[in-house]
Write a protein that holds these residues in place. Structure first.
Motif, mmCIF file in Angstrom:
data_model
loop_
_atom_site.group_PDB
_atom_site.id
_atom_site.type_symbol
_atom_site.label_atom_id
_atom_site.label_comp_id
_atom_site.label_asym_id
_atom_site.label_seq_id
_atom_site.Cartn_x
_atom_site.Cartn_y
_atom_site.Cartn_z
ATOM 1 N N ILE A 1 -11.698 12.683 -3.270
ATOM 2 C CA ILE A 1 -11.558 11.720 -2.094
ATOM 3 C C ILE A 1 -10.102 12.248 -1.607
ATOM 4 C CG2 ILE A 1 -12.807 9.898 -2.817
ATOM 5 C CD1 ILE A 1 -10.262 8.007 -2.964
ATOM 6 N N ARG A 2 -10.151 12.090 -0.051
ATOM 7 C CA ARG A 2 -8.612 12.182 0.547
ATOM 8 C C ARG A 2 -8.415 11.125 1.374
ATOM 9 N NH1 ARG A 2 -7.045 14.306 5.354
ATOM 10 N NH2 ARG A 2 -9.241 14.581 6.157
ATOM 11 N N LEU A 3 -7.156 10.538 1.053
ATOM 12 C CA LEU A 3 -6.392 9.058 1.757
ATOM 13 C C LEU A 3 -5.512 9.817 2.733
ATOM 14 C CD1 LEU A 3 -5.835 6.762 -1.165
ATOM 15 C CD2 LEU A 3 -7.809 7.235 0.250
ATOM 16 N N GLY A 4 -5.314 8.880 4.018
ATOM 17 C CA GLY A 4 -4.614 9.436 4.852
ATOM 18 C C GLY A 4 -3.707 8.186 5.478
ATOM 19 N N ARG A 5 -3.158 8.299 6.653
ATOM 20 C CA ARG A 5 -2.304 7.174 7.085
ATOM 21 C C ARG A 5 -3.264 6.049 7.689
ATOM 22 N NH1 ARG A 5 2.672 7.411 9.358
ATOM 23 N NH2 ARG A 5 2.881 9.490 9.072
ATOM 24 N N ALA A 6 -2.847 5.044 7.322
ATOM 25 C CA ALA A 6 -3.581 3.805 7.831
ATOM 26 C C ALA A 6 -3.649 3.516 9.275
ATOM 27 C CB ALA A 6 -3.162 2.439 7.181
ATOM 28 N N SER A 7 -4.668 3.135 9.998
ATOM 29 C CA SER A 7 -4.579 3.055 11.371
ATOM 30 C C SER A 7 -4.025 1.492 11.666
ATOM 31 C CB SER A 7 -6.165 2.937 11.792
ATOM 32 O OG SER A 7 -6.919 1.868 11.334
ATOM 33 N N HIS A 8 -3.620 1.441 12.955
ATOM 34 C CA HIS A 8 -2.969 0.151 13.182
ATOM 35 C C HIS A 8 -3.626 -0.877 12.992
ATOM 36 C CE1 HIS A 8 -5.461 1.163 16.968
ATOM 37 N NE2 HIS A 8 -4.987 -0.012 17.095
ATOM 38 N N GLY A 9 -4.910 -0.871 12.940
ATOM 39 C CA GLY A 9 -5.761 -2.192 12.941
ATOM 40 C C GLY A 9 -5.998 -2.685 11.494
ATOM 41 N N SER A 10 -5.638 -1.841 10.597
ATOM 42 C CA SER A 10 -6.054 -2.451 9.070
ATOM 43 C C SER A 10 -4.899 -1.816 8.243
ATOM 44 C CB SER A 10 -7.346 -1.969 8.837
ATOM 45 O OG SER A 10 -7.396 -0.272 8.720
ATOM 46 N N SER A 11 -3.828 -1.734 8.730
ATOM 47 C CA SER A 11 -2.521 -1.217 7.722
ATOM 48 C C SER A 11 -1.802 -2.354 7.352
ATOM 49 C CB SER A 11 -1.581 -0.179 8.626
ATOM 50 O OG SER A 11 -1.220 -0.992 9.697
ATOM 51 N N HIS B 1 0.754 -1.002 -0.017
ATOM 52 C CA HIS B 1 -0.011 0.008 -0.042
ATOM 53 C C HIS B 1 0.931 1.236 0.065
ATOM 54 C CE1 HIS B 1 -3.390 -2.424 0.624
ATOM 55 N NE2 HIS B 1 -3.262 -2.682 1.739
ATOM 56 N N ASN B 2 1.938 1.386 0.838
ATOM 57 C CA ASN B 2 2.382 2.449 1.118
ATOM 58 C C ASN B 2 3.322 3.154 -0.064
ATOM 59 O OD1 ASN B 2 1.816 2.070 3.780
ATOM 60 N ND2 ASN B 2 3.551 0.701 4.155
ATOM 61 N N LEU B 3 3.921 2.226 -0.864
ATOM 62 C CA LEU B 3 4.713 2.910 -1.964
ATOM 63 C C LEU B 3 3.819 3.851 -3.228
ATOM 64 C CD1 LEU B 3 6.983 0.101 -2.684
ATOM 65 C CD2 LEU B 3 7.564 1.961 -1.495
ATOM 66 N N ARG B 4 2.645 3.471 -3.003
ATOM 67 C CA ARG B 4 1.902 4.254 -4.168
ATOM 68 C C ARG B 4 1.002 5.457 -3.419
ATOM 69 N NH1 ARG B 4 -0.425 -1.140 -5.198
ATOM 70 N NH2 ARG B 4 1.123 -2.194 -6.768
ATOM 71 N N GLY B 5 1.441 5.905 -2.317
ATOM 72 C CA GLY B 5 0.796 7.032 -1.514
ATOM 73 C C GLY B 5 -0.500 6.709 -1.312
ATOM 74 N N CYS B 6 -0.781 5.459 -0.961
ATOM 75 C CA CYS B 6 -2.074 4.752 -0.479
ATOM 76 C C CYS B 6 -2.281 5.093 1.097
ATOM 77 C CB CYS B 6 -2.139 3.355 -0.838
ATOM 78 S SG CYS B 6 -2.791 2.996 -2.458
ATOM 79 N N GLY B 7 -3.503 4.917 1.377
ATOM 80 C CA GLY B 7 -3.925 5.075 2.865
ATOM 81 C C GLY B 7 -5.325 4.693 3.023
ATOM 82 N N GLU B 8 -5.826 4.918 4.305
ATOM 83 C CA GLU B 8 -7.276 4.875 4.499
ATOM 84 C C GLU B 8 -7.864 5.996 3.841
ATOM 85 O OE1 GLU B 8 -8.315 3.703 8.379
ATOM 86 O OE2 GLU B 8 -7.484 1.489 7.997
ATOM 87 N N LEU B 9 -9.433 5.805 3.455
ATOM 88 C CA LEU B 9 -10.116 6.743 3.138
ATOM 89 C C LEU B 9 -10.470 7.742 4.252
ATOM 90 C CD1 LEU B 9 -11.851 8.010 0.816
ATOM 91 C CD2 LEU B 9 -13.786 6.622 1.574
ATOM 92 N N GLN B 10 -10.322 8.916 4.057
ATOM 93 C CA GLN B 10 -10.305 10.041 5.309
ATOM 94 C C GLN B 10 -11.479 10.858 5.026
ATOM 95 O OE1 GLN B 10 -8.329 10.053 8.135
ATOM 96 N NE2 GLN B 10 -7.555 8.291 7.088
ATOM 97 N N SER B 11 -11.909 11.268 3.696
ATOM 98 C CA SER B 11 -13.008 12.050 3.463
ATOM 99 C C SER B 11 -13.154 11.905 2.043
ATOM 100 C CB SER B 11 -12.744 13.388 3.880
ATOM 101 O OG SER B 11 -11.705 14.140 3.100
ATOM 102 N N VAL B 12 -14.791 12.201 1.804
ATOM 103 C CA VAL B 12 -15.144 12.434 0.197
ATOM 104 C C VAL B 12 -15.819 13.669 0.087
ATOM 105 C CG1 VAL B 12 -16.667 11.159 -1.130
ATOM 106 C CG2 VAL B 12 -15.725 9.913 0.349
#
Length: 440
Positions: A430-440, A170-181
């Motif tokens: 959409i805005r992606l952010g840092r993944a939380s510890h439970g699903s990263s 996930h991390n190398l693509r600038g991916c993260g969890e969905l923060q907002s739409v």
């Protein structure tokens, strides 16, 4: 000289008497006055003739005079029009010659371009990614020691970043969890009942020269035999409703679960669990395969119905199928598919029933579900991370502005959601952010 004496008679009238001093007086000489008098007489005669003609024209021949004047006016107007026509013809001739010159030049350039495309690229030296063409020994550019210039060429091939990064990262693509739409942005409203719901997308990774990432694709999915795929050159032409091409699919489409990925349209064949890969460049069926044990045609759809049993999606990690099976008892199953053969690579089973959510999409290998398709202010209420096989509840605000959202799909190149909301084709930033510890 003549002397004038005006005596009055008994009637009160004046009588003028001319007295000439001498018959030979030069000023009254008949011989010297005759030429002048003849000239005056001739002019008076001419004047009288002209006056007579004028009087005759006023009394009985006015029509003739008016007609003569009208003919003179028409003659002058015709002469002017003729002059203008001649000028326009000359101008037209110049323009025609210019067009012929441009066409000839275009043909020459086209022929030159074609010859350059067909010319083989032969290299004998490669250094640091730069290549030099073979040249005969007599070519001064081949002489490295005499100071002559050297012609160097670099050959560059565009490769999508997702091809260079291993899947599952996930991390190398600038991916993260969905923060907002963001709020929905409207691009077009369908103008007939067949556009109540449908699919509209842009290919995040287009292949070949025929279509680009600006090309917009649309399918109106209301009907029993949905086969038309509309292609638009760009968003502007899409918004104006001017397709550049209409493709006829080899098999009918089921519902709104189609997606675009790497130059192919992926969709479910009507009334079956068969998946179709349609190659856009060749306009032909490239692959077909049954999705094992997948429910179809209303067995396990989304909450809005519409035979949405199988929903295909694409993201940074590849091609996905979102569906359910009888074994899973209606819970959402996620399968990653081979984009060439459609074979299942790996599957995950979640604990969310498919008919309890309105829609779902994939972002960075994570499944997100939408709680309602009609509520104007709803939420994205669940996320399942395929990297950790962990799911959890979330509450990301989401708007169904037009209150019947039948399709939500993600475009990782645009970093947008595409949706079809009650005749309206919209996108969401959409805005992606840092993944939380439970699903990263």
């Amino acid at each position: 000289m003549a002397n004038l004496t005006p005596p009055l008679n008994h009637t009160g009238r004046c009588h003028y008497t001319f007295t000439v001093a001498s018959p030979e007086e030069s000023s009254c000489s008949g011989s010297s006055m005759k030429p002048e008098m003849d000239g005056v007489l001739s002019r008076v005669t001419l004047l009288e003739a002209l006056v007579s003609q004028l009087i005759a024209g006023v009394n009985g021949g006015a029509g003739t005079v008016v007609a003569t004047n009208g003919e003179e006016g028409l003659q002058e107007a015709y002469s002017q029009v003729t002059r203008e026509r001649n000028q326009l013809q000359q101008h037209k001739g110049r323009l025609n010659r210019q067009v012929q010159d441009l066409q000839r030049r275009l043909a020459e350039l086209t022929q030159e371009a074609e010859s350059l495309r067909q010319k083989p690229c032969q290299q004998t030296h490669t250094s640091g990614g730069t290549q030099r063409e073979n040249r005969p020994a007599s070519d001064p550019a081949s002489d490295f020691g005499n100071g002559a210039y050297q012609e160097m060429k670099a050959e560059v091939t565009e490769v999508p970043a997702s091809h260079l990064i291993p899947e599952g990262n996930h991390n190398l693509r600038g991916c993260g969890e969905l923060q907002s739409v963001g709020d929905p942005v409207l691009y077009r409203k369908a103008d007939s009942i067949t556009g109540k719901y449908g699919v509209w997308l842009q290919d995040p990774e287009p292949q070949g020269p025929n279509y680009t990432n600006k090309t917009v694709w649309r399918i109106d999915t209301v009907g029993n035999d949905v086969r038309q795929l509309f292609a638009y050159e760009d968003m502007e032409q899409f918004s104006r409703g001017f397709p550049m091409k209409v493709l006829v699919l080899p098999e009918p489409v089921e519902s709104t679960g189609a997606t675009l990925y790497r130059g192919s349209l992926y969709y479910q064949r009507r009334r079956s669990r068969t998946l179709i890969r349609y190659d856009l460049a060749s306009e032909s069926l490239a692959a077909r395969l049954d999705l094992p044990q997948a429910a179809f045609h209303g067995q396990h759809p989304y909450s809005w119905g519409g035979y949405t049993d199988i929903d295909l999606a694409a993201d940074e990690q590849g091609l996905w199928a979102i569906y359910s099976t009888n074994k899973a008892k209606g819970a959402i199953v996620i399968s990653q598919l081979d984009p060439e053969s459609l074979a299942v690579r790996k599957s995950w089973e979640t604990n969310v029933r498919k008919n309890t959510v309105a829609n779902a999409f994939m972002v960075c290998g994570r499944l997100y579900t939408v709680a309602s398709y009609t509520a104007p202010n709803t939420t994205i209420n669940y996320v399942f991370d395929t990297a950790t096989s962990v799911g959890q509840a979330v509450a990301v605000p989401f708007k169904n502005k037009y209150r019947y959202n039948s399709m939500v799909d993600y475009n990782h190149a645009q970093r947008k959601l595409y949706a079809w909301d009650n005749f309206h084709m919209v996108t969401y930033d959409i805005r992606l952010g840092r993944a939380s510890h439970g699903s990263s």
